[in-house]
Design a protein around this motif. Structure first.
Motif, PDB file in Angstrom:
ATOM      1  N   MET A   1      35.628 -37.297  -2.356  1.00  0.00           N
ATOM      2  CA  MET A   1      34.469 -38.149  -2.376  1.00  0.00           C
ATOM      3  C   MET A   1      33.556 -37.669  -3.512  1.00  0.00           C
ATOM      4  N   PRO A   2      33.038 -38.585  -4.333  1.00  0.00           N
ATOM      5  CA  PRO A   2      32.149 -38.163  -5.414  1.00  0.00           C
ATOM      6  C   PRO A   2      30.943 -37.393  -4.877  1.00  0.00           C
ATOM      7  N   LEU A   3      30.507 -36.423  -5.624  1.00  0.00           N
ATOM      8  CA  LEU A   3      29.433 -35.523  -5.214  1.00  0.00           C
ATOM      9  C   LEU A   3      28.166 -36.270  -4.809  1.00  0.00           C
ATOM     10  N   GLU A   4      27.809 -37.327  -5.521  1.00  0.00           N
ATOM     11  CA  GLU A   4      26.565 -38.045  -5.225  1.00  0.00           C
ATOM     12  C   GLU A   4      26.619 -38.822  -3.908  1.00  0.00           C
ATOM     13  N   TYR A   5      27.808 -38.979  -3.313  1.00  0.00           N
ATOM     14  CA  TYR A   5      27.944 -39.690  -2.042  1.00  0.00           C
ATOM     15  C   TYR A   5      28.127 -38.754  -0.854  1.00  0.00           C
ATOM     16  N   ARG A   6      28.203 -37.487  -1.102  1.00  0.00           N
ATOM     17  CA  ARG A   6      28.429 -36.529  -0.009  1.00  0.00           C
ATOM     18  C   ARG A   6      27.161 -36.321   0.803  1.00  0.00           C
ATOM     19  N   PHE A   7      27.363 -36.052   2.073  1.00  0.00           N
ATOM     20  CA  PHE A   7      26.242 -35.751   2.952  1.00  0.00           C
ATOM     21  C   PHE A   7      25.793 -34.315   2.726  1.00  0.00           C
ATOM     22  N   PRO A   8      24.539 -34.002   3.080  1.00  0.00           N
ATOM     23  CA  PRO A   8      24.098 -32.606   2.982  1.00  0.00           C
ATOM     24  C   PRO A   8      24.923 -31.719   3.906  1.00  0.00           C
ATOM     25  N   GLU A   9      24.954 -30.439   3.631  1.00  0.00           N
ATOM     26  CA  GLU A   9      25.738 -29.503   4.443  1.00  0.00           C
ATOM     27  C   GLU A   9      25.281 -29.466   5.891  1.00  0.00           C
ATOM     28  N   SER A  10      24.045 -29.886   6.157  1.00  0.00           N
ATOM     29  CA  SER A  10      23.534 -29.892   7.534  1.00  0.00           C
ATOM     30  C   SER A  10      24.210 -30.957   8.394  1.00  0.00           C
ATOM     31  N   VAL A  11      24.832 -31.970   7.780  1.00  0.00           N
ATOM     32  CA  VAL A  11      25.540 -33.017   8.526  1.00  0.00           C
ATOM     33  C   VAL A  11      26.923 -32.492   8.856  1.00  0.00           C
ATOM     34  N   ARG A  12      27.172 -32.278  10.145  1.00  0.00           N
ATOM     35  CA  ARG A  12      28.442 -31.704  10.584  1.00  0.00           C
ATOM     36  C   ARG A  12      29.424 -32.775  11.084  1.00  0.00           C
ATOM     37  N   GLU A  13      28.913 -33.933  11.546  1.00  0.00           N
ATOM     38  CA  GLU A  13      29.765 -35.002  12.061  1.00  0.00           C
ATOM     39  C   GLU A  13      29.222 -36.349  11.599  1.00  0.00           C
ATOM     40  N   VAL A  14      30.111 -37.325  11.469  1.00  0.00           N
ATOM     41  CA  VAL A  14      29.709 -38.680  11.086  1.00  0.00           C
ATOM     42  C   VAL A  14      30.316 -39.695  12.045  1.00  0.00           C
TER      43      VAL A  14
END
Length: 60
Positions: A1-14
């Motif tokens: 996934m491109p870097l600009e679309y990644r969630f912050p490291e604090s997001v553990r589940e989606v």
């Protein structure tokens, strides 16, 4: 996934859902505080037409 679309490291589940031909990822909240703070409430007639079933007698 491109870097600009990644969630912050604090997001553990989606949550993953399909919207037409798209797949949508949303962060899973870590608690319900945002939901309760939104002020969403059920309408006064919510579940008004539901028939209450009698209590079932059971032996244990």
């Amino acid at each position: 996934m491109p870097l600009e679309y990644r969630f912050p490291e604090s997001v553990r589940e989606v949550f993953i859902r399909r919207d037409g031909e798209s797949v949508v990822l949303t962060p899973r909240p870590s608690d319900w505080s945002g939901f309760f703070a939104s002020g969403m409430k059920a309408s006064t007639d919510f579940m008004a037409d539901i028939e209450r079933m009698p209590i079932q007698e059971r032996s244990f």
